[in-house]
Scaffold this motif. Structure first.
Motif, PDB file in Angstrom:
ATOM      1  N   VAL A  36      43.799  33.454  53.692  1.00 43.50           N
ATOM      2  CA  VAL A  36      43.820  35.184  53.768  1.00 43.50           C
ATOM      3  C   VAL A  36      42.501  35.647  53.825  1.00 43.50           C
ATOM      4  O   VAL A  36      40.650  35.463  52.699  1.00 43.50           O
ATOM      5  N   GLY A  37      42.410  37.044  54.702  1.00 46.00           N
ATOM      6  CA  GLY A  37      41.180  37.466  54.503  1.00 46.00           C
ATOM      7  C   GLY A  37      40.531  38.493  53.538  1.00 46.00           C
ATOM      8  O   GLY A  37      41.452  38.724  52.507  1.00 46.00           O
ATOM      9  N   ASP A  38      39.993  39.407  53.350  1.00 52.79           N
ATOM     10  CA  ASP A  38      39.043  40.495  52.578  1.00 52.79           C
ATOM     11  C   ASP A  38      38.688  41.168  53.477  1.00 52.79           C
ATOM     12  O   ASP A  38      37.848  41.550  53.821  1.00 52.79           O
ATOM     13  N   SER A  39      39.170  42.824  52.558  1.00 54.96           N
ATOM     14  CA  SER A  39      39.220  43.836  53.010  1.00 54.96           C
ATOM     15  C   SER A  39      39.265  45.025  52.357  1.00 54.96           C
ATOM     16  O   SER A  39      40.644  44.951  51.839  1.00 54.96           O
ATOM     17  N   ILE A  40      38.821  46.204  51.530  1.00 57.28           N
ATOM     18  CA  ILE A  40      38.957  46.738  50.786  1.00 57.28           C
ATOM     19  C   ILE A  40      39.759  48.004  51.018  1.00 57.28           C
ATOM     20  O   ILE A  40      40.554  48.404  50.851  1.00 57.28           O
ATOM     21  N   PHE A  41      39.332  48.390  52.149  1.00 57.14           N
ATOM     22  CA  PHE A  41      39.312  49.840  53.091  1.00 57.14           C
ATOM     23  C   PHE A  41      39.003  50.086  54.813  1.00 57.14           C
ATOM     24  O   PHE A  41      37.642  48.779  54.368  1.00 57.14           O
ATOM     25  N   THR A  55      36.042  36.156  50.643  1.00 53.42           N
ATOM     26  CA  THR A  55      36.280  36.920  49.787  1.00 53.42           C
ATOM     27  C   THR A  55      33.898  38.243  49.505  1.00 53.42           C
ATOM     28  O   THR A  55      34.042  37.209  49.323  1.00 53.42           O
ATOM     29  N   LYS A  56      34.379  38.921  49.613  1.00 52.89           N
ATOM     30  CA  LYS A  56      32.613  39.610  49.804  1.00 52.89           C
ATOM     31  C   LYS A  56      32.654  39.978  48.497  1.00 52.89           C
ATOM     32  O   LYS A  56      32.466  40.884  47.890  1.00 52.89           O
ATOM     33  N   VAL A  70      30.328  43.347  46.525  1.00 48.50           N
ATOM     34  CA  VAL A  70      30.816  44.061  46.718  1.00 48.50           C
ATOM     35  C   VAL A  70      31.960  44.485  45.312  1.00 48.50           C
ATOM     36  O   VAL A  70      32.886  45.067  45.116  1.00 48.50           O
ATOM     37  N   ARG A  71      31.994  43.041  44.187  1.00 49.42           N
ATOM     38  CA  ARG A  71      32.547  42.646  43.532  1.00 49.42           C
ATOM     39  C   ARG A  71      31.372  42.810  42.581  1.00 49.42           C
ATOM     40  O   ARG A  71      30.533  41.044  42.600  1.00 49.42           O
ATOM     41  N   HIS A  72      32.146  42.505  40.853  1.00 50.28           N
ATOM     42  CA  HIS A  72      31.497  41.890  40.105  1.00 50.28           C
ATOM     43  C   HIS A  72      31.601  40.325  39.456  1.00 50.28           C
ATOM     44  O   HIS A  72      32.296  39.927  39.932  1.00 50.28           O
ATOM     45  N   PRO A  73      30.933  39.163  40.058  1.00 47.96           N
ATOM     46  CA  PRO A  73      31.100  37.803  39.676  1.00 47.96           C
ATOM     47  C   PRO A  73      31.432  37.754  38.545  1.00 47.96           C
ATOM     48  O   PRO A  73      32.503  36.827  38.607  1.00 47.96           O
ATOM     49  N   VAL A  74      31.519  38.490  37.294  1.00 47.23           N
ATOM     50  CA  VAL A  74      32.081  38.311  36.354  1.00 47.23           C
ATOM     51  C   VAL A  74      33.565  37.688  36.363  1.00 47.23           C
ATOM     52  O   VAL A  74      34.684  37.195  35.871  1.00 47.23           O
ATOM     53  N   LEU A  75      34.657  39.589  36.707  1.00 48.61           N
ATOM     54  CA  LEU A  75      35.990  39.854  36.952  1.00 48.61           C
ATOM     55  C   LEU A  75      36.044  38.710  38.579  1.00 48.61           C
ATOM     56  O   LEU A  75      37.092  38.291  38.133  1.00 48.61           O
ATOM     57  N   VAL A  76      35.053  38.587  39.537  1.00 46.87           N
ATOM     58  CA  VAL A  76      35.835  37.527  40.221  1.00 46.87           C
ATOM     59  C   VAL A  76      36.014  35.819  39.837  1.00 46.87           C
ATOM     60  O   VAL A  76      36.945  35.384  39.662  1.00 46.87           O
ATOM     61  N   ALA A  77      34.691  35.715  39.279  1.00 48.34           N
ATOM     62  CA  ALA A  77      34.948  34.276  38.333  1.00 48.34           C
ATOM     63  C   ALA A  77      35.964  34.013  37.365  1.00 48.34           C
ATOM     64  O   ALA A  77      37.216  33.238  37.338  1.00 48.34           O
ATOM     65  N   ARG A  83      44.833  23.762  42.844  1.00 47.25           N
ATOM     66  CA  ARG A  83      44.652  24.618  44.977  1.00 47.25           C
ATOM     67  C   ARG A  83      44.183  25.326  45.104  1.00 47.25           C
ATOM     68  O   ARG A  83      43.958  25.511  45.922  1.00 47.25           O
ATOM     69  N   ILE A  84      43.349  26.266  44.741  1.00 50.22           N
ATOM     70  CA  ILE A  84      42.672  27.265  45.288  1.00 50.22           C
ATOM     71  C   ILE A  84      40.904  26.606  45.822  1.00 50.22           C
ATOM     72  O   ILE A  84      40.345  25.638  44.833  1.00 50.22           O
ATOM     73  N   ARG A  85      40.785  27.331  46.445  1.00 49.19           N
ATOM     74  CA  ARG A  85      38.992  27.056  47.413  1.00 49.19           C
ATOM     75  C   ARG A  85      38.883  28.959  47.738  1.00 49.19           C
ATOM     76  O   ARG A  85      39.766  29.472  47.649  1.00 49.19           O
ATOM     77  N   LEU A  86      37.663  28.693  47.134  1.00 53.07           N
ATOM     78  CA  LEU A  86      37.156  30.252  46.614  1.00 53.07           C
ATOM     79  C   LEU A  86      35.851  30.408  48.142  1.00 53.07           C
ATOM     80  O   LEU A  86      34.851  30.649  48.425  1.00 53.07           O
ATOM     81  N   GLY A  87      36.742  31.122  49.572  1.00 52.03           N
ATOM     82  CA  GLY A  87      35.408  31.121  50.323  1.00 52.03           C
ATOM     83  C   GLY A  87      35.118  32.767  50.123  1.00 52.03           C
ATOM     84  O   GLY A  87      35.402  33.564  49.294  1.00 52.03           O
TER      85      GLY A  87
END
Length: 302
Positions: A44-49, A98-99, A102-109, A122-126
């Motif tokens: 799945v792709g990523d676009s905020i707005f 995932t862009k 424009v996101r804080h890496p601690v929250l992404v982690a 089963r997760i892979r992070l692009g």
């Protein structure tokens, strides 16, 4: 295509079904169909707005026009993959991409580690950098220095999704020892997107794989060679490194063989036939069933 044709290295387990922009009510049945049919992954792709006005250019087509993105349905990737994880059993789930800048890496982690725990690995992070100036201005994040920030973010992501306390003291992020709980048992693969020279180097040296945008075969071959050379210069093994291609990949034995010969290890496809508008999800599933049969018959897994 016949069952006697072989595709070295690319079988149905190396095929990713790209669900970006699919209608919300179709997502679950298509994900479950892909899971049942033996496809390797969902992406799945990523676009905020999407901004009402913009003069920025799309980096992955010849015209730079980005207006085609205005009407594409884009759900938050972590919310969506959490939903799909709950209704599937074996198929891998991947962001593409995932862009991170424009996101804080601690929250992404925190998001991706929680998702990986619930999805049982089963997760892979692009991951990639947003090319849109509006993303930075609206979210109050400096666009300047995004490359260095991206590299720091990847280092933070690598560490925080593993056990124990971790600290980081860099130019863009600074924090004393912290830990996330829980974290997944298995490492989360980082797949880096981007076609620029610096991003190809980052993909080669900081990622477990590289994700290519849609491109023609000669261009793709050159980009793969750049990544391969960068890994060699860094004394990193090419064996086991993943190269993901998408968009213009031919859904035939010959097309998959050509991509494998270029060094592609994973191919992303849309669930619908190219250029065809389908109004019923049952018809999309019928096409996926046909495609799975053809790919399985033509494939030769390593």
């Amino acid at each position: 295509m016949t069952s006697t044709e072989t595709v070295p290295g690319i079988g149905i387990e190396q095929i990713t079904v790209n669900l970006t922009g699919v209608r919300a009510e179709w997502l679950v049945p298509l994900a479950q169909a892909a899971d049942r049919l033996g496809f390797g992954a969902l992406s799945v792709g990523d676009s905020i707005f999407y901004p009402q006005e913009s003069d920025s250019r799309y980096p992955y087509n010849s015209t730079g026009d980005r207006t085609f993105l205005e009407t594409i349905a884009m759900l938050d990737p972590f919310v969506l993959l959490g939903h799909l994880a709950a209704v599937t059993e074996r198929i891998r789930l991947q962001t593409s991409v995932t862009k991170v800048t424009v996101r804080h890496p601690v929250l992404v982690a925190k998001q991706v580690s929680s998702l990986a725990v619930l999805a049982e690995g089963r997760i892979r992070l692009g991951v990639g950098m947003s090319p849109w100036p509006e993303d930075y201005s609206v979210l109050g994040i400096a666009e300047q220095g995004r490359g260095a920030r991206f590299e720091e973010a990847l280092s933070i992501l690598r560490s925080l999704v593993t056990e124990g306390y971790h600290e980081h003291h860099g130019r863009h992020y600074d924090f004393d020892p912290i830990k996330l709980n829980p974290v997944p048992v298995q490492p989360i693969a980082l797949l880096v997107g981007g076609h620029g020279t610096a991003n190809l180097r980052r993909a080669a040296t900081l990622g477990d794989g590289w994700i290519a945008a849609a491109t023609d075969h000669p261009t793709l071959a050159g980009l793969i060679e750049t990544v391969r050379s960068a890994r060699a210069e860094a004394n990193l093994d090419w064996q086991g490194y993943e190269v993901h291609a998408s968009g213009q990949a031919d859904r035939s034995a010959a097309g998959l063989r050509q991509l494998a010969d270029l060094g592609v290890t994973n191919v992303a496809i849309r669930p619908t036939p190219d250029g065809m508008r389908i109004d019923k999800v049952a018809h999309v599933i019928e096409h996926m069933e046909w495609l799975a049969t053809e790919l399985d018959a033509a494939s030769c897994k390593n």
